[in-house]
Write an enzyme that holds these catalytic residues in place. Structure first.
Site, short mmCIF file in Angstrom:
data_model
loop_
_atom_site.label_atom_id
_atom_site.label_comp_id
_atom_site.label_asym_id
_atom_site.label_seq_id
_atom_site.Cartn_x
_atom_site.Cartn_y
_atom_site.Cartn_z
N ASP A 184 -7.23 -28.31 12.54
CA ASP A 184 -5.94 -27.90 13.11
C ASP A 184 -5.58 -26.60 12.40
OD1 ASP A 184 -3.42 -27.92 14.40
OD2 ASP A 184 -2.52 -28.83 12.63
N GLU A 190 -8.57 -27.04 17.48
CA GLU A 190 -7.51 -26.95 18.48
C GLU A 190 -7.41 -25.53 19.00
OE1 GLU A 190 -2.70 -27.65 18.89
OE2 GLU A 190 -3.78 -28.68 17.28
N ASP A 213 -0.52 -32.20 9.37
CA ASP A 213 -1.62 -31.28 9.69
C ASP A 213 -2.97 -31.98 9.60
OD1 ASP A 213 -0.19 -28.68 10.14
OD2 ASP A 213 0.51 -29.11 8.12
#
Length: 173
Positions: free
Chosen positions: A8, A67, A139
């Site tokens: 991420d 992502e 996160d």
């Protein structure tokens, strides 16, 4: 038994999550955050690259998933996020890992069942899916979600390809 590294990305905090896939089961191997210092962006990008490189060295993943950038209201933030993604992707590419990218909606759908899930829902489901004693920080949970999404997506593609090859003259064998 594939090991998947999910990321991420962020220019200040980059989450990572590592899972091992055995059949239908996903086993938690590790997760955390790469927190960059307050130095200028090029230095932070190097910290992200070095951090991901170290995680790859430590866990020896077979696959890498990250992502995708979403369109932020602030163009400068979107550019910095894209650069952070680039640093992580280059680290994976240097290690000869295949790179897969997923949107936030795809990740949330794979983990929670809806693309509009809140962060707390993702954290809770990651805790349940990976049988963790506590919910991981946001996160890291998002990064684990990327890895879980990649696993589910690749399993679906394998299943679809198996059906497609089993078909002969419009009939299934």
């Amino acid at each position: 038994m594939a090991i998947i590294l999910g990321v991420d990305p962020g220019s200040r905090i980059t989450g990572y999550g590592v899972i091992q896939c055995q059949g239908r089961h996903q086993i938690y191997l590790g997760s955390g955050c790469i927190r960059t210092s307050s130095e200028e962006l090029p230095g932070r990008l190097k910290q992200i690259f070095d951090g991901i490189t170290e995680i790859i060295r430590q866990y020896q993943p077979d696959e890498f998933a990250i992502e995708r950038v979403f369109m932020a209201k602030n163009a400068d933030s979107a550019l910095k996020l894209g650069q952070a993604r680039g640093a992580a992707i280059v680290a994976a590419t240097v290690a000869n890992l295949p790179v897969a990218e997923y949107s936030a909606t795809q990740i949330k759908s794979a983990v929670v069942g809806t693309g509009r899930a809140q962060k707390a829902q993702v954290q809770h489901m990651i805790q349940q899916l990976l049988k963790l004693p506590a919910a991981p920080q946001a996160d890291a949970a998002d990064a684990l979600g990327v890895a879980v999404c990649h696993y589910h997506t690749s399993q679906s593609l394998i299943a679809l390809s198996g059906r497609a090859t089993a078909r002969t003259y419009g009939r299934y064998r």
